[in-house]
Scaffold this motif. Structure first.
Motif, short mmCIF file in Angstrom:
data_model
loop_
_atom_site.label_atom_id
_atom_site.label_comp_id
_atom_site.label_asym_id
_atom_site.label_seq_id
_atom_site.Cartn_x
_atom_site.Cartn_y
_atom_site.Cartn_z
N TYR A 101 22.74 50.28 11.12
CA TYR A 101 22.68 49.74 10.52
C TYR A 101 21.69 51.09 8.81
O TYR A 101 22.00 50.53 8.08
N PRO A 117 25.80 44.69 5.79
CA PRO A 117 24.94 45.46 6.98
C PRO A 117 24.15 44.64 8.33
O PRO A 117 23.83 43.42 8.38
N GLY A 119 23.76 45.74 11.40
CA GLY A 119 23.52 46.27 12.76
C GLY A 119 24.81 46.96 13.73
O GLY A 119 24.22 47.59 15.20
#
Length: 392
Positions: A101, A117, A119
């Motif tokens: 992330y 984002p 992760g």
């Protein structure tokens, strides 16, 4: 799954993970007895329960104190900081964690299109790492190791803070135009199959949240199809895909939006109201279009239903985080509340919910252009507006 009262090695691992995050005191080895370490069996006590709930709240999870699959994955992800390990794209077992992330956020600050984002070190993150390596004169192998990490940390970001994806999301929204025809929408009725959601026994029989969300989904689907939109429902009446599977469907069909429908419940008969959620974290990473849609849906439904306004919130739930398009989750009232339950059981009220959600989607694409007042735009007027736009 772990909860208060459990004990054993799994609880020991849980307490160790929470201690490493500073949510529990560091564990002290037990004193030796006859040359052997004494291991008192760890218990999921009140202290552990409070630490689990604090962690869940930090991560935008349901703070219920139960360590299920989502909380376990989040605890595993939280172990990693950027630079702790080598990252690379592996198709069979995709790497995930807080370090991934952080890498995605960092690359976005340098202007690379990492998408939202999430992760997970997927193909888009791999492509961005390779582009960064090529631009910096490093071997273009997609492996985020020590050399790439050093190069990344020594550079000054082009942009920091704010919302890196705002311009891209908003540009895509404006480019798509005000018409609904051709928009690809995924409708996600929560629960299903072996998961009925909240269940209430009434004089007329059992009422299940899963059945009501599916019914509202079909009503919404019919209205969207009438406007020319392409719709996809994530499940049938007897199915219960995981959050990851529901998000994967939305990504596979390249949807423009995902709308997840939930009906809540509580042990307290006083719990009531309507809330809408979008992807976002406390660090500032937010789906801006998702937030806008959530606000439009919340305003529209509160105006039409007069349900208690429990407001709009950001969360990092898997369904919101793993979708590449703007996604929202709507809590359409409490089945445990007698008045709201009575309204949810009425056809006209479920039609009102479907109308409000559709109108909110239309307002999103109007983006302030010729936008009627909240709660006043009818389904027939919306259809007429679509025809007028088509004829213009």
């Amino acid at each position: 799954m772990l909860r208060r009262g459990d004990h054993g090695p799994s609880v020991a691992g849980l307490r160790s993970a929470l201690a490493s995050l500073g949510l529990l005191p560091a564990q002290v080895p037990a004193p030796a007895t006859n040359g052997h370490a004494r291991q008192d069996e760890p218990v999921f006590d009140n202290e552990t329960d409070a630490a689990v709930r604090a962690f869940q709240q930090q991560r935008g999870l349901n703070a219920d104190g139960i360590v299920g699959p989502a909380t376990t994955r989040a605890l595993t992800d939280a172990r990693w900081s950027l630079g702790d390990r080598t990252l690379t794209y592996t198709l069979s077992a995709m790497m995930s964690g807080d370090d991934v992330y952080a890498l995605q956020v960092r690359l976005a600050e340098f202007g690379y299109n990492t998408g939202r984002p999430d992760g997970r070190f997927g193909p888009l993150t791999d492509a961005c790492v390779r582009n960064f390596q090529r631009d910096r004169g490093l071997p273009e192998d997609g492996v985020f190791g020590a050399a790439t990490f050093r190069e990344l940390t020594r550079m000054r970001p082009m942009v920091t803070g704010g919302r890196p994806h705002y311009l891209r999301e908003h540009h895509n929204l404006r480019q798509s135009g005000p018409r609904l025809r051709g928009k690809r929408i995924v409708i996600d009725p929560a629960h299903g199959g072996s998961d009925p959601g909240w269940v209430v026994d009434t004089d007329d029989g059992e009422v299940r949240a899963a059945d009501l969300t599916y019914d509202i989904a079909r009503r919404l689907e019919g209205r969207m199809v009438a406007t020319g939109m392409d719709t996809f429902v994530t499940r049938g009446p007897g199915q219960n895909p995981t959050s990851e599977e529901r998000a994967a469907l939305a990504n596979e069909v390249d949807a423009d939006l995902l709308i997840s429908l939930h009906i809540d419940g509580s042990t307290s008969a006083q719990a009531s109201g309507l809330a809408t959620f979008h992807f976002g974290s406390d660090s500032g990473a937010t789906s801006t279009v998702g937030e806008t849609l959530a606000e439009l849906v919340q305003k529209e439904l509160v105006a039409r239903t007069q349900l208690t306004d429990c407001r709009v919130h950001h969360r990092t739930w898997e369904l919101l985080r793993l979708t590449r398009m703007p996604a929202i989750q709507i809590e359409l009232g409490y089945l445990s509340h007698p008045i709201e339950r009575a309204r949810l059981l009425r056809d006209d009220f479920r039609n009102t919910l479907a109308d409000g959600i559709l109108v909110a989607v239309k307002r999103l694409y109007l983006d302030g252009r010729d936008d009627p007042h909240t709660g006043t735009f009818t389904f027939s007027e919306l259809l007429a507006h679509e025809e007028s736009v088509r004829g213009a």
